[in-house]
Write a protein that holds these residues in place. Structure first.
Motif, PDB file in Angstrom:
ATOM      1  N   GLY A 171       0.808  -1.212   0.000  1.00  0.00           N
ATOM      2  CA  GLY A 171       0.000   0.000   0.000  1.00  0.00           C
ATOM      3  C   GLY A 171       0.842   1.263   0.000  1.00  0.00           C
ATOM      4  O   GLY A 171       0.501   2.240  -0.670  1.00  0.00           O
ATOM      5  N   ASP A 172       1.952   1.251   0.735  1.00  0.00           N
ATOM      6  CA  ASP A 172       2.801   2.431   0.825  1.00  0.00           C
ATOM      7  C   ASP A 172       3.412   2.768  -0.525  1.00  0.00           C
ATOM      8  O   ASP A 172       3.371   3.921  -0.990  1.00  0.00           O
ATOM      9  CB  ASP A 172       3.890   2.206   1.867  1.00  0.00           C
ATOM     10  CG  ASP A 172       4.597   3.490   2.247  1.00  0.00           C
ATOM     11  OD1 ASP A 172       5.529   3.884   1.524  1.00  0.00           O
ATOM     12  OD2 ASP A 172       4.212   4.106   3.250  1.00  0.00           O
ATOM     13  N   SER A 173       3.949   1.768  -1.194  1.00  0.00           N
ATOM     14  CA  SER A 173       4.544   2.008  -2.513  1.00  0.00           C
ATOM     15  C   SER A 173       3.465   2.361  -3.534  1.00  0.00           C
ATOM     16  O   SER A 173       3.693   3.164  -4.453  1.00  0.00           O
ATOM     17  CB  SER A 173       5.339   0.790  -2.970  1.00  0.00           C
ATOM     18  OG  SER A 173       4.528  -0.374  -3.010  1.00  0.00           O
ATOM     19  N   ALA A 174       2.267   1.775  -3.389  1.00  0.00           N
ATOM     20  CA  ALA A 174       1.167   2.111  -4.297  1.00  0.00           C
ATOM     21  C   ALA A 174       0.760   3.567  -4.130  1.00  0.00           C
ATOM     22  O   ALA A 174       0.488   4.266  -5.119  1.00  0.00           O
ATOM     23  CB  ALA A 174      -0.029   1.198  -4.039  1.00  0.00           C
ATOM     24  N   LEU A 175       0.738   4.034  -2.887  1.00  0.00           N
ATOM     25  CA  LEU A 175       0.385   5.429  -2.638  1.00  0.00           C
ATOM     26  C   LEU A 175       1.376   6.369  -3.318  1.00  0.00           C
ATOM     27  O   LEU A 175       0.989   7.373  -3.923  1.00  0.00           O
ATOM     28  CB  LEU A 175       0.338   5.697  -1.134  1.00  0.00           C
ATOM     29  CG  LEU A 175      -0.067   7.106  -0.713  1.00  0.00           C
ATOM     30  CD1 LEU A 175      -1.471   7.441  -1.207  1.00  0.00           C
ATOM     31  CD2 LEU A 175       0.017   7.258   0.803  1.00  0.00           C
ATOM     32  N   THR A 176       2.654   6.039  -3.237  1.00  0.00           N
ATOM     33  CA  THR A 176       3.677   6.850  -3.902  1.00  0.00           C
ATOM     34  C   THR A 176       3.467   6.862  -5.413  1.00  0.00           C
ATOM     35  O   THR A 176       3.527   7.913  -6.059  1.00  0.00           O
ATOM     36  CB  THR A 176       5.080   6.327  -3.567  1.00  0.00           C
ATOM     37  OG1 THR A 176       5.298   6.419  -2.150  1.00  0.00           O
ATOM     38  CG2 THR A 176       6.157   7.123  -4.286  1.00  0.00           C
ATOM     39  N   ALA A 177       3.207   5.690  -5.977  1.00  0.00           N
ATOM     40  CA  ALA A 177       2.999   5.602  -7.429  1.00  0.00           C
ATOM     41  C   ALA A 177       1.764   6.389  -7.855  1.00  0.00           C
ATOM     42  O   ALA A 177       1.771   7.067  -8.896  1.00  0.00           O
ATOM     43  CB  ALA A 177       2.872   4.141  -7.844  1.00  0.00           C
ATOM     44  N   LEU A 178       0.706   6.326  -7.074  1.00  0.00           N
ATOM     45  CA  LEU A 178      -0.520   7.054  -7.405  1.00  0.00           C
ATOM     46  C   LEU A 178      -0.301   8.561  -7.307  1.00  0.00           C
ATOM     47  O   LEU A 178      -0.807   9.329  -8.144  1.00  0.00           O
ATOM     48  CB  LEU A 178      -1.654   6.625  -6.471  1.00  0.00           C
ATOM     49  CG  LEU A 178      -2.140   5.187  -6.648  1.00  0.00           C
ATOM     50  CD1 LEU A 178      -3.045   4.785  -5.491  1.00  0.00           C
ATOM     51  CD2 LEU A 178      -2.885   5.012  -7.975  1.00  0.00           C
ATOM     52  N   ALA A 179       0.454   8.975  -6.296  1.00  0.00           N
ATOM     53  CA  ALA A 179       0.760  10.406  -6.157  1.00  0.00           C
ATOM     54  C   ALA A 179       1.578  10.892  -7.346  1.00  0.00           C
ATOM     55  O   ALA A 179       1.314  11.959  -7.908  1.00  0.00           O
ATOM     56  CB  ALA A 179       1.496  10.657  -4.851  1.00  0.00           C
ATOM     57  N   GLN A 180       2.579  10.114  -7.726  1.00  0.00           N
ATOM     58  CA  GLN A 180       3.405  10.482  -8.872  1.00  0.00           C
ATOM     59  C   GLN A 180       2.576  10.583 -10.152  1.00  0.00           C
ATOM     60  O   GLN A 180       2.844  11.416 -11.020  1.00  0.00           O
ATOM     61  CB  GLN A 180       4.530   9.462  -9.059  1.00  0.00           C
ATOM     62  CG  GLN A 180       5.606   9.515  -7.989  1.00  0.00           C
ATOM     63  CD  GLN A 180       6.614   8.395  -8.140  1.00  0.00           C
ATOM     64  OE1 GLN A 180       6.290   7.294  -8.600  1.00  0.00           O
ATOM     65  NE2 GLN A 180       7.852   8.657  -7.748  1.00  0.00           N
ATOM     66  N   ALA A 181       1.556   9.724 -10.262  1.00  0.00           N
ATOM     67  CA  ALA A 181       0.714   9.705 -11.462  1.00  0.00           C
ATOM     68  C   ALA A 181      -0.275  10.860 -11.497  1.00  0.00           C
ATOM     69  O   ALA A 181      -0.873  11.125 -12.545  1.00  0.00           O
ATOM     70  CB  ALA A 181      -0.031   8.381 -11.553  1.00  0.00           C
ATOM     71  N   GLY A 182      -0.466  11.517 -10.338  1.00  0.00           N
ATOM     72  CA  GLY A 182      -1.350  12.678 -10.313  1.00  0.00           C
ATOM     73  C   GLY A 182      -2.605  12.538  -9.477  1.00  0.00           C
ATOM     74  O   GLY A 182      -3.454  13.435  -9.482  1.00  0.00           O
ATOM     75  N   ALA A 183      -2.754  11.435  -8.714  1.00  0.00           N
ATOM     76  CA  ALA A 183      -3.935  11.274  -7.863  1.00  0.00           C
ATOM     77  C   ALA A 183      -3.948  12.329  -6.768  1.00  0.00           C
ATOM     78  O   ALA A 183      -2.903  12.660  -6.197  1.00  0.00           O
ATOM     79  CB  ALA A 183      -3.957   9.872  -7.254  1.00  0.00           C
ATOM     80  N   HIS A 184      -5.122  12.846  -6.473  1.00  0.00           N
ATOM     81  CA  HIS A 184      -5.267  13.862  -5.435  1.00  0.00           C
ATOM     82  C   HIS A 184      -5.741  13.277  -4.103  1.00  0.00           C
ATOM     83  O   HIS A 184      -5.477  13.859  -3.055  1.00  0.00           O
ATOM     84  CB  HIS A 184      -6.252  14.939  -5.886  1.00  0.00           C
ATOM     85  CG  HIS A 184      -5.793  15.706  -7.091  1.00  0.00           C
ATOM     86  ND1 HIS A 184      -6.042  15.281  -8.376  1.00  0.00           N
ATOM     87  CD2 HIS A 184      -5.068  16.847  -7.191  1.00  0.00           C
ATOM     88  CE1 HIS A 184      -5.508  16.148  -9.226  1.00  0.00           C
ATOM     89  NE2 HIS A 184      -4.916  17.098  -8.546  1.00  0.00           N
ATOM     90  N   ALA A 185      -6.450  12.151  -4.154  1.00  0.00           N
ATOM     91  CA  ALA A 185      -6.951  11.544  -2.925  1.00  0.00           C
ATOM     92  C   ALA A 185      -7.207  10.066  -3.153  1.00  0.00           C
ATOM     93  O   ALA A 185      -7.490   9.631  -4.273  1.00  0.00           O
ATOM     94  CB  ALA A 185      -8.230  12.229  -2.452  1.00  0.00           C
ATOM     95  N   VAL A 186      -7.108   9.284  -2.064  1.00  0.00           N
ATOM     96  CA  VAL A 186      -7.477   7.872  -2.079  1.00  0.00           C
ATOM     97  C   VAL A 186      -8.592   7.693  -1.052  1.00  0.00           C
ATOM     98  O   VAL A 186      -8.391   7.929   0.142  1.00  0.00           O
ATOM     99  CB  VAL A 186      -6.286   6.962  -1.739  1.00  0.00           C
ATOM    100  CG1 VAL A 186      -6.736   5.501  -1.728  1.00  0.00           C
ATOM    101  CG2 VAL A 186      -5.153   7.165  -2.730  1.00  0.00           C
ATOM    102  N   LEU A 187      -9.769   7.296  -1.524  1.00  0.00           N
ATOM    103  CA  LEU A 187     -10.931   7.099  -0.668  1.00  0.00           C
ATOM    104  C   LEU A 187     -11.026   5.631  -0.279  1.00  0.00           C
ATOM    105  O   LEU A 187     -10.855   4.747  -1.116  1.00  0.00           O
ATOM    106  CB  LEU A 187     -12.204   7.526  -1.403  1.00  0.00           C
ATOM    107  CG  LEU A 187     -12.555   9.004  -1.461  1.00  0.00           C
ATOM    108  CD1 LEU A 187     -11.425   9.855  -1.999  1.00  0.00           C
ATOM    109  CD2 LEU A 187     -13.821   9.216  -2.291  1.00  0.00           C
TER     110      LEU A 187
END
Length: 270
Positions: A171-187
């Motif tokens: 989950g931690d690495s996924a959060l980083t990848a999503l942030a890099q891709a441009g995600a603003h929030a994870v619900l």
């Protein structure tokens, strides 16, 4: 203004009828642009629970996207169905599952965090597979520039300071990848208490937003859902609890707001 209702962990089979009726009334009266349901629609993944849950979601009369929670997969005492046919009973909600929503100024991207089996005893905890992350990143890549990107998952990717935990693998690495891709929030859901935690990754802020529960399985807060208000590319999260029926001020308090310097408020319960 775009208004989203973020609801989770209704647990048909252990649902709170009063909380479900209250949420339905709020949807009918306030008419949000969409409902994001982040998993655990059912308690034991039975056909009856899926039927009742699906009927309820359809009755809301607004666009709905639904994530699969750990309770939506057959339990350990039905290992054959869990491993080989875990989604056989989803027929009544199939069109809602992992539905990508495009609304004015915001796109909802699904991310699967459940697993049929894991190399640990507690299979209820989260896991982001390489395939699930790859699919979410591919969807994000197709989002037009200038839009908010909300990723919908069942498990929090990292802990939000709540009593319940997700312990999401990768989950931690996924959060980083999503942030890099441009995600603003994870619900997300799973922990049954609302939170909104801004996290800095690679020079960007991505918000971890968790919804409460509409079931009888409450923890530190009463039955609740989140209202997310979006105005001019900025958004705030308001935890709505059943206490609002009594008129208490705490029942509709922002738990975090999109500001230039977001403040970290783990497990800010209303």
């Amino acid at each position: 203004m775009i208004r989203l209702f973020h609801v989770s962990d209704v647990h048909f089979g252990a649902e709170d009828p009063q909380a479900i009726a209250w949420f339905s009334e709020r949807v009918a009266a306030e008419k949000p642009d969409a409902v994001i349901m982040t998993g655990d629609l059912t308690m034991r993944a039975t056909r009856d629970e899926f039927q009742r849950g699906g009927d309820w979601l359809r009755s809301l009369g607004v666009p709905v996207t639904l994530e699969v929670g750990n309770h939506d997969i057959p339990y350990y005492w039905d290992p054959f169905r869990r491993i080989f046919a875990p989604y056989q009973r989803y027929a009544t909600v199939e069109r809602m599952i992992e539905r990508e929503l495009d609304l004015p100024g915001v796109t909802i991207v699904p991310l699967k965090t459940t697993a049929r089996a894991q190399w640990r005893w507690n299979w209820s905890k989260g896991r982001v597979s390489a395939g699930s992350l790859r699919r979410a990143l591919a969807m994000i890549e197709q989002v037009p520039p200038g839009r908010l990107i909300f990723v919908a998952a069942h498990h929090p990717l990292i802990e939000g300071g709540t009593k319940g935990t997700a312990k999401t693998r990768h989950g931690d690495s996924a959060l980083t990848a999503l942030a890099q891709a441009g995600a603003h929030a994870v619900l997300s859901g799973h922990v049954h208490d609302p939170f909104d935690v801004p996290v800095e990754r690679e020079g960007r802020i991505v918000r971890m937003i968790g919804a409460g529960t509409l079931s009888k399985r409450v923890r530190n807060s009463p039955p609740a859902f989140n209202e997310i208000r979006i105005v001019d590319g900025r958004f705030e999260t308001i935890a709505r609890t059943m206490d609002e029926a009594t008129g208490t001020a705490a029942a509709r308090r922002p738990i975090s707001e999109d500001t230039a310097e977001p403040r970290i408020e783990p497990a800010a319960i209303v």
